[in-house]
Design a protein around this motif. Structure first.
Motif, PDB file in Angstrom:
ATOM      1  N   GLY A  10       0.802  -1.216   0.000  1.00  0.00           N
ATOM      2  CA  GLY A  10       0.000   0.000   0.000  1.00  0.00           C
ATOM      3  C   GLY A  10       0.830   1.259   0.000  1.00  0.00           C
ATOM      4  O   GLY A  10       0.414   2.296   0.529  1.00  0.00           O
ATOM      5  N   ALA A  11       2.024   1.194  -0.622  1.00  0.00           N
ATOM      6  CA  ALA A  11       2.973   2.304  -0.551  1.00  0.00           C
ATOM      7  C   ALA A  11       2.934   3.226  -1.760  1.00  0.00           C
ATOM      8  O   ALA A  11       3.777   4.111  -1.883  1.00  0.00           O
ATOM      9  N   GLU A  12       1.981   3.048  -2.636  1.00  0.00           N
ATOM     10  CA  GLU A  12       1.990   3.797  -3.896  1.00  0.00           C
ATOM     11  C   GLU A  12       1.497   5.229  -3.758  1.00  0.00           C
ATOM     12  O   GLU A  12       1.824   6.083  -4.581  1.00  0.00           O
ATOM     13  N   SER A  13       0.708   5.505  -2.724  1.00  0.00           N
ATOM     14  CA  SER A  13       0.173   6.859  -2.579  1.00  0.00           C
ATOM     15  C   SER A  13      -0.362   7.053  -1.171  1.00  0.00           C
ATOM     16  O   SER A  13      -0.427   6.105  -0.375  1.00  0.00           O
ATOM     17  N   GLY A  14      -0.753   8.286  -0.872  1.00  0.00           N
ATOM     18  CA  GLY A  14      -1.446   8.578   0.370  1.00  0.00           C
ATOM     19  C   GLY A  14      -0.669   8.223   1.616  1.00  0.00           C
ATOM     20  O   GLY A  14       0.555   8.341   1.688  1.00  0.00           O
ATOM     21  N   LEU A  15      -1.391   7.737   2.618  1.00  0.00           N
ATOM     22  CA  LEU A  15      -0.796   7.439   3.914  1.00  0.00           C
ATOM     23  C   LEU A  15       0.277   6.365   3.816  1.00  0.00           C
ATOM     24  O   LEU A  15       1.323   6.460   4.468  1.00  0.00           O
ATOM     25  N   GLY A  16       0.036   5.328   3.005  1.00  0.00           N
ATOM     26  CA  GLY A  16       1.020   4.252   2.881  1.00  0.00           C
ATOM     27  C   GLY A  16       2.363   4.760   2.408  1.00  0.00           C
ATOM     28  O   GLY A  16       3.404   4.395   2.952  1.00  0.00           O
ATOM     29  N   LYS A  17       2.369   5.625   1.407  1.00  0.00           N
ATOM     30  CA  LYS A  17       3.624   6.166   0.900  1.00  0.00           C
ATOM     31  C   LYS A  17       4.286   7.068   1.933  1.00  0.00           C
ATOM     32  O   LYS A  17       5.513   7.057   2.093  1.00  0.00           O
ATOM     33  N   GLU A  18       3.486   7.842   2.649  1.00  0.00           N
ATOM     34  CA  GLU A  18       4.045   8.731   3.672  1.00  0.00           C
ATOM     35  C   GLU A  18       4.683   7.936   4.808  1.00  0.00           C
ATOM     36  O   GLU A  18       5.716   8.322   5.352  1.00  0.00           O
ATOM     37  N   ILE A  19       4.095   6.795   5.156  1.00  0.00           N
ATOM     38  CA  ILE A  19       4.698   5.929   6.178  1.00  0.00           C
ATOM     39  C   ILE A  19       6.060   5.432   5.710  1.00  0.00           C
ATOM     40  O   ILE A  19       7.028   5.414   6.474  1.00  0.00           O
ATOM     41  N   VAL A  30      13.452  -0.400   3.408  1.00  0.00           N
ATOM     42  CA  VAL A  30      12.077  -0.721   3.034  1.00  0.00           C
ATOM     43  C   VAL A  30      12.041  -1.338   1.642  1.00  0.00           C
ATOM     44  O   VAL A  30      12.657  -0.823   0.703  1.00  0.00           O
ATOM     45  N   SER A  31      11.303  -2.434   1.523  1.00  0.00           N
ATOM     46  CA  SER A  31      10.983  -3.013   0.219  1.00  0.00           C
ATOM     47  C   SER A  31       9.471  -2.969   0.071  1.00  0.00           C
ATOM     48  O   SER A  31       8.745  -3.474   0.937  1.00  0.00           O
ATOM     49  N   ALA A  32       8.981  -2.344  -0.987  1.00  0.00           N
ATOM     50  CA  ALA A  32       7.544  -2.139  -1.165  1.00  0.00           C
ATOM     51  C   ALA A  32       7.007  -2.979  -2.307  1.00  0.00           C
ATOM     52  O   ALA A  32       7.587  -3.014  -3.396  1.00  0.00           O
ATOM     53  N   ILE A  33       5.888  -3.649  -2.054  1.00  0.00           N
ATOM     54  CA  ILE A  33       5.173  -4.368  -3.096  1.00  0.00           C
ATOM     55  C   ILE A  33       4.191  -3.395  -3.732  1.00  0.00           C
ATOM     56  O   ILE A  33       3.335  -2.823  -3.043  1.00  0.00           O
ATOM     57  N   VAL A  34       4.301  -3.190  -5.025  1.00  0.00           N
ATOM     58  CA  VAL A  34       3.442  -2.229  -5.716  1.00  0.00           C
ATOM     59  C   VAL A  34       2.895  -2.833  -6.999  1.00  0.00           C
ATOM     60  O   VAL A  34       3.418  -3.828  -7.508  1.00  0.00           O
ATOM     61  N   GLU A  35       1.855  -2.211  -7.524  1.00  0.00           N
ATOM     62  CA  GLU A  35       1.329  -2.605  -8.832  1.00  0.00           C
ATOM     63  C   GLU A  35       1.911  -1.731  -9.934  1.00  0.00           C
ATOM     64  O   GLU A  35       1.952  -2.142 -11.087  1.00  0.00           O
ATOM     65  N   ASP A  36       2.333  -0.541  -9.583  1.00  0.00           N
ATOM     66  CA  ASP A  36       2.872   0.394 -10.564  1.00  0.00           C
ATOM     67  C   ASP A  36       4.148   1.021 -10.002  1.00  0.00           C
ATOM     68  O   ASP A  36       4.091   1.908  -9.153  1.00  0.00           O
ATOM     69  N   TYR A  37       5.289   0.545 -10.474  1.00  0.00           N
ATOM     70  CA  TYR A  37       6.571   1.007  -9.937  1.00  0.00           C
ATOM     71  C   TYR A  37       6.772   2.509 -10.124  1.00  0.00           C
ATOM     72  O   TYR A  37       7.418   3.165  -9.299  1.00  0.00           O
ATOM     73  N   ILE A  38       6.210   3.074 -11.181  1.00  0.00           N
ATOM     74  CA  ILE A  38       6.394   4.494 -11.457  1.00  0.00           C
ATOM     75  C   ILE A  38       5.971   5.349 -10.265  1.00  0.00           C
ATOM     76  O   ILE A  38       6.552   6.411  -9.997  1.00  0.00           O
ATOM     77  N   LYS A  39       4.975   4.883  -9.530  1.00  0.00           N
ATOM     78  CA  LYS A  39       4.452   5.660  -8.401  1.00  0.00           C
ATOM     79  C   LYS A  39       5.416   5.724  -7.222  1.00  0.00           C
ATOM     80  O   LYS A  39       5.233   6.544  -6.317  1.00  0.00           O
ATOM     81  N   GLU A  55       7.194  -4.580  -8.542  1.00  0.00           N
ATOM     82  CA  GLU A  55       5.846  -4.775  -9.076  1.00  0.00           C
ATOM     83  C   GLU A  55       5.450  -6.243  -8.974  1.00  0.00           C
ATOM     84  O   GLU A  55       6.197  -7.133  -9.383  1.00  0.00           O
ATOM     85  N   ILE A  56       4.263  -6.474  -8.434  1.00  0.00           N
ATOM     86  CA  ILE A  56       3.698  -7.822  -8.384  1.00  0.00           C
ATOM     87  C   ILE A  56       2.235  -7.730  -8.780  1.00  0.00           C
ATOM     88  O   ILE A  56       1.492  -6.893  -8.251  1.00  0.00           O
ATOM     89  N   ALA A  57       1.810  -8.559  -9.699  1.00  0.00           N
ATOM     90  CA  ALA A  57       0.419  -8.549 -10.141  1.00  0.00           C
ATOM     91  C   ALA A  57      -0.492  -9.038  -9.021  1.00  0.00           C
ATOM     92  O   ALA A  57      -0.078  -9.773  -8.121  1.00  0.00           O
ATOM     93  N   ARG A  58      -1.732  -8.621  -9.080  1.00  0.00           N
ATOM     94  CA  ARG A  58      -2.699  -9.051  -8.088  1.00  0.00           C
ATOM     95  C   ARG A  58      -2.870 -10.562  -8.117  1.00  0.00           C
ATOM     96  O   ARG A  58      -2.900 -11.192  -9.155  1.00  0.00           O
ATOM     97  N   ASN A  59      -2.958 -11.137  -6.904  1.00  0.00           N
ATOM     98  CA  ASN A  59      -3.239 -12.564  -6.756  1.00  0.00           C
ATOM     99  C   ASN A  59      -2.166 -13.444  -7.395  1.00  0.00           C
ATOM    100  O   ASN A  59      -2.457 -14.512  -7.905  1.00  0.00           O
ATOM    101  N   ASP A  60      -0.913 -12.986  -7.364  1.00  0.00           N
ATOM    102  CA  ASP A  60       0.198 -13.738  -7.952  1.00  0.00           C
ATOM    103  C   ASP A  60       0.971 -14.425  -6.835  1.00  0.00           C
ATOM    104  O   ASP A  60       1.926 -13.878  -6.289  1.00  0.00           O
TER     105      ASP A  60
END
Length: 215
Positions: A10-19, A30-39, A55-60
């Motif tokens: 949940g690190a792509e935006s908002g509170l998760g990224k701020e944490i 920190v290593s973050a699991i994201v759907e869009d690395y650009i973010k 980047e990891i796809a959903r449900n992978d």
């Protein structure tokens, strides 16, 4: 002082990224699991020796398993996992398509369960570890336009509750940190950017020993 090593969702935006920013500024890795690395590419450039986004796809499930092994290899160890409730669905359930509901559940519930499933054996082997859920508060009635999000958040909280006793015998801590939903909505809609920063500062101070801040 030990520099803690975290996996964060949940690190792509908002509170998760701020944490994540707060943790990095506190000296953590920190290593973050994201759907869009650009973010999160800006965090890679700002903290090249502390942060990596994958980047990891959903449900992978196989993707999560291989990711976890690569993080352990790169970091030498992992101290904990932080699951950030970073979704803000703004449709009532009857207005959502079946694909939208399935995608939301995969992102918000299935992926966290898969990650927890993979990390538990590692923490058991170490006889220590932390699982932290940062979630919206459930002390008020859920607004109809965010009912699916609330249901997903409550599901993850229930998972934590059911695991707590068994995992504690292996030295694995579980905790849930609730944030004020109204402040979060204001922060992601640009009405109050300070809200996300202040919440993230308090949360990071609770889970890292580098600073003691009472919120």
């Amino acid at each position: 002082m030990k520099k803690m090593k975290w996996i964060v969702t949940g690190a792509e935006s908002g509170l998760g990224k701020e944490i994540v920013v707060q943790l990095l500024q506190n000296g953590c890795y920190v290593s973050a699991i994201v759907e869009d690395y650009i973010k999160v590419a800006d965090l890679t450039s700002r903290f090249p020796n502390q942060f990596v986004g994958v980047e990891i796809a959903r449900n992978d499930s196989r993707g999560i398993a291989s990711y976890l092994q690569s993080v352990i290899d790169d970091f030498s160890s992992v101290d904990g996992v932080i699951l950030c409730d970073n979704t803000l669905l703004t449709k009532s359930v009857e207005d959502m398509s079946a694909d939208e509901i399935i995608s939301s559940v995969s992102f918000g519930l299935t992926n966290p369960i898969l990650l927890i499933r993979e990390i538990i054996p590692y923490f058991r082997y170490k006889n220590e570890g932390r699982l932290i859920l940062v979630s919206s508060s459930h002390d008020k009635k859920s607004p109809s336009d965010r009912s699916v999000n609330y249901a997903i958040s409550k599901g993850v909280e229930s998972l934590f509750s059911s695991l707590t006793h068994d995992l504690s015998t292996f030295g694995i801590e579980t905790s849930v940190i609730n944030f004020n939903t109204e402040d979060y909505v204001a922060s992601v809609t640009g009405k109050n950017n300070w809200a996300a920063y202040s919440m993230a500062e308090c949360i990071s101070s609770e889970i890292t020993p580098t600073r003691m801040v009472i919120c």
